[in-house]
Design an enzyme around this catalytic site. Structure first.
Site, PDB file in Angstrom:
ATOM      1  N   THR A 198      -9.021   1.927 -19.235  1.00  0.00           N
ATOM      2  CA  THR A 198      -8.598   1.046 -18.154  1.00  0.00           C
ATOM      3  C   THR A 198      -9.823   0.481 -17.443  1.00  0.00           C
ATOM      4  OG1 THR A 198      -8.550   2.820 -16.523  1.00  0.00           O
ATOM      5  CG2 THR A 198      -6.547   2.471 -17.838  1.00  0.00           C
TER       6      THR A 198
ATOM      7  N   ASP B  91       0.873  -1.178   0.000  1.00  0.00           N
ATOM      8  CA  ASP B  91       0.000   0.000   0.000  1.00  0.00           C
ATOM      9  C   ASP B  91       0.910   1.228   0.000  1.00  0.00           C
ATOM     10  OD1 ASP B  91      -1.657   2.176   0.716  1.00  0.00           O
ATOM     11  OD2 ASP B  91      -2.983   0.880   1.874  1.00  0.00           O
ATOM     12  N   VAL B  92       0.776   2.090  -0.999  1.00  0.00           N
ATOM     13  CA  VAL B  92       1.692   3.221  -1.126  1.00  0.00           C
ATOM     14  C   VAL B  92       1.505   4.260  -0.031  1.00  0.00           C
ATOM     15  CG1 VAL B  92       2.004   2.954  -3.621  1.00  0.00           C
ATOM     16  CG2 VAL B  92       0.180   4.451  -2.749  1.00  0.00           C
TER      17      VAL B  92
ATOM     18  N   TYR C 279     -10.675  13.344  -6.606  1.00  0.00           N
ATOM     19  CA  TYR C 279      -9.701  12.987  -7.634  1.00  0.00           C
ATOM     20  C   TYR C 279      -9.053  14.240  -8.215  1.00  0.00           C
ATOM     21  CZ  TYR C 279      -7.718  10.850 -11.826  1.00  0.00           C
ATOM     22  OH  TYR C 279      -6.862  10.431 -12.815  1.00  0.00           O
TER      23      TYR C 279
END
Length: 294
Positions: free
Chosen positions: A188, A62-63, A153
């Site tokens: 995507t 997990d970043v 976002y």
């Protein structure tokens, strides 16, 4: 392609399990790079590592977890060598009106997209300094012109743009290059998932041509890989997206006028419930694991 300037070097790609990250990893591997695949979908990462033409390492991480990133970085150095390219690609998104948004999910998007990108850069910056390497931050059209119904976002992508500009100014004298990529709608899993939701279909459908078009992921990855090869300051896909830069001051008022027209009509026809996290991203309980190079 494998005889170019990237041959034999090590790249780190976050969010590599699917979408742009996976396509870019395939392209970079095809250019002769050793590729470390970071993300939270371990099985997909391992399958991709097995399928790449060159050495690869799958790191389930997990970043947003600094300690897990540090362990992954050690595994990359031991398994593939010191990275000279880092691509901060991991990102999640949702859709819906801000007033209806879930606070925890809103924070998670900021945490993954912005804080996770910064954590990735912090973790691997010593490697890039040692190799005089290249850091590519994946941004978005959302950094150039924010859209309604994607507030978290858009805020996160504007944030990573500012972060990358700041980082570039700090490390240029050390020989480290920092690039930004600006992408529009790419085909995507995230976009395919988004199109199942009315709020996201309507958002994209009310954008002007060609902004609403969806573009092939492999072509986007090829443009990004070329930018990595040339250590570009900015990478645009499609190319016409660069034309949005001089129009940035006018975009907020244009978007507001358009939204004032279509949003009330849309809300009068049907409810616009917020979406969950889109695509494969956003799992907060990922555990950092590694696999030996393939």
């Amino acid at each position: 392609m494998s005889g170019g300037p990237l041959r034999g070097r090590t790249a780190v790609v976050t969010g590599a399990a699917r979408g742009i990250g996976a396509a870019l990893a395939r392209d970079l591997s095809g250019r002769g790079m050793r590729v470390a695949l970071l993300g939270h979908e371990g099985e997909r990462l391992r399958d991709l590592a097995d399928a790449l033409p060159g050495p690869a390492l799958a790191c389930e991480v997990d970043v947003t977890d600094d300690a897990a990133l540090a362990r992954a970085a050690e595994a990359v150095r031991a398994g593939l060598g010191t990275p000279s390219v880092v691509v901060a690609n991991a990102a999640v998104a949702d859709g819906g009106l801000f007033a209806d948004s879930d606070p925890a999910r809103w924070r998670r998007i900021i945490d993954v997209n912005l804080t996770g990108s910064a954590a990735t850069a912090r973790t691997f910056l010593p490697d890039l300094t040692a190799t005089k390497g290249y850091h590519l931050q994946i941004a978005s059209l959302a950094a150039i012109g924010a859209a309604p119904m994607m507030s978290a976002y858009c805020a996160s992508k504007a944030g990573v743009e500012a972060f990358a500009h700041s980082l570039r100014a700090e490390v240029a004298h050390q020989g480290v290059a920092v690039g930004l990529s600006y992408l529009t709608w790419i085909g995507t899993d995230l976009i395919h998932d988004a199109d199942r939701h009315t709020v996201m279909r309507e958002l994209r459908g009310h954008m002007p041509w060609p902004v609403r078009n969806v573009y092939p992921v492999d072509r986007a990855a090829a443009r990004l890989a070329s930018g990595v090869e040339r250590r570009r300051t900015a990478v645009y896909f499609p190319r016409w997206l660069r034309l949005g830069q001089p129009l940035r001051p006018a975009m907020p008022s244009v978007v507001t006028r358009a939204t004032r027209y279509y949003l009330p009509r849309l809300q009068s026809r049907e409810p616009l419930p917020p979406t969950d996290l889109l695509g494969g991203g956003g799992r907060a309980d990922a555990k950092a694991t590694t696999r030996p190079p393939t």
